[in-house]
Design an enzyme around this catalytic site. Sequence first.
Site, mmCIF file in Angstrom:
data_model
loop_
_atom_site.group_PDB
_atom_site.id
_atom_site.type_symbol
_atom_site.label_atom_id
_atom_site.label_comp_id
_atom_site.label_asym_id
_atom_site.label_seq_id
_atom_site.Cartn_x
_atom_site.Cartn_y
_atom_site.Cartn_z
ATOM 1 N N HIS A 44 0.841 -1.189 0.000
ATOM 2 C CA HIS A 44 0.000 0.000 0.000
ATOM 3 C C HIS A 44 0.882 1.247 0.000
ATOM 4 C CE1 HIS A 44 -3.867 -2.090 1.646
ATOM 5 N NE2 HIS A 44 -3.362 -2.693 0.574
ATOM 6 N N GLU A 46 1.322 3.823 1.961
ATOM 7 C CA GLU A 46 2.066 4.149 3.168
ATOM 8 C C GLU A 46 3.265 3.218 3.342
ATOM 9 O OE1 GLU A 46 -2.391 4.603 4.223
ATOM 10 O OE2 GLU A 46 -1.135 3.504 2.811
ATOM 11 N N ALA A 158 -29.025 -0.324 -35.185
ATOM 12 C CA ALA A 158 -28.795 -1.115 -36.383
ATOM 13 C C ALA A 158 -29.830 -0.719 -37.424
ATOM 14 C CB ALA A 158 -28.888 -2.608 -36.086
ATOM 15 N N SER A 164 -25.236 -3.521 -38.628
ATOM 16 C CA SER A 164 -24.843 -2.463 -37.694
ATOM 17 C C SER A 164 -23.349 -2.170 -37.755
ATOM 18 C CB SER A 164 -25.213 -2.865 -36.261
ATOM 19 O OG SER A 164 -24.532 -4.052 -35.886
ATOM 20 N N ASP A 196 -23.507 -11.381 -32.614
ATOM 21 C CA ASP A 196 -22.341 -10.618 -33.069
ATOM 22 C C ASP A 196 -21.023 -11.368 -32.959
ATOM 23 O OD1 ASP A 196 -24.177 -8.621 -33.434
ATOM 24 O OD2 ASP A 196 -23.579 -7.445 -31.680
#
Length: 363
Positions: A44, A46, A158, A164, A196
């Site tokens: 982290h 710190e 489309a 489309s 698609d």
Amino acid sequence: MRRALQLAARGPATGPNPRVGCVLLTPDGHVLAEGHHRGAGTAHAEAAALAELAARGAGAAGCTAVVTLEPCTHTGRTGPCAQALLAAGVARVVIADTDPNPTAAGGADLLRRAGVDVEVGLLAEAAHALNERWAAAVARGRPWVTWKFAATLDGRSAAADGTSRWITSAPARADVHRLRAGHDAVLVGTGTALADDPALTVRAADGTGEGGGPQPLRVVAGLRELPAGARLRDGRAELVHVRTRDPHAVLAVLAAREVRTVLLEGGPALAAAFARAGLVDEVVAYLAPALLGAGPAAVADLGVGGIADALRLDLAPGPEAVVRVGEDVRVTARPRARRAVERAPDPSHPPVVEEVARVHRDR
């Protein structure tokens, strides 16, 4: 603190953890060391700053830690930062924003009880903006959802014959890959997956090859089977098939995987389901200067009976709300109010989850 915010912004925008920066100062204000969080499993901010200081053979006793997010109290992949600051002898801690995660919060109070001078709220708005989506996901217990779609000016996704490809210009399509890269997961329904055959990967600006960074998790929601030869099964990125049509259940599965941000790229029906459920946090619309007059709309029925029931949105804050991208316009907006009360999925009907392909994800 402004420097700490700059450091925090270097961290990854995706992954289960927030972006955090830290600057260690001498009592008279000179910079001793800096650090930022580089992603899940790494030190982290710190701890990184303290390690940089230790590598030079110096100590942090009596110094001030300037941190963009409240030091954690949680032991997970790494140790608690609040305890690390105490062990190093830090005398003062200036915090920008509090931690919304109940598992990790409480660092400010822990430090105060130990006698450390703690100030909270310096540049809090800027710090919150840096981790807005992460904070919302943690607070709500479900991922932040960005709904992306492309449409003509008359709202068609489309043509009447179903074609489309392509509604928008090449620069807009390249911008979508930038958008994908900023999310942990990309989500479509089985309808879009079957119609698609998308890859849903982040690709290079020219549309070829891979984008170079970690690939988002590919998620398909729905009951229908994906064919064996689908591009989603190509192994280039991890794929999860959640066999449910319930948007709440889908997000519950992803929350359990510590997914903080989801890009919803599904078709009109899936988009409408998420919008009706009040589960869309942001809309990114790519509008092409074209008219079709007929064909599928960008979103299905939202249950709006009259203009008073319209789902109203406000442009997102900042200069990026309306931007020209190539020949098209990208509009980013957020719903003003939720149209449905968020609820947990029904535990008596858990979704069936198929992890179709598992690949290494460098988070």
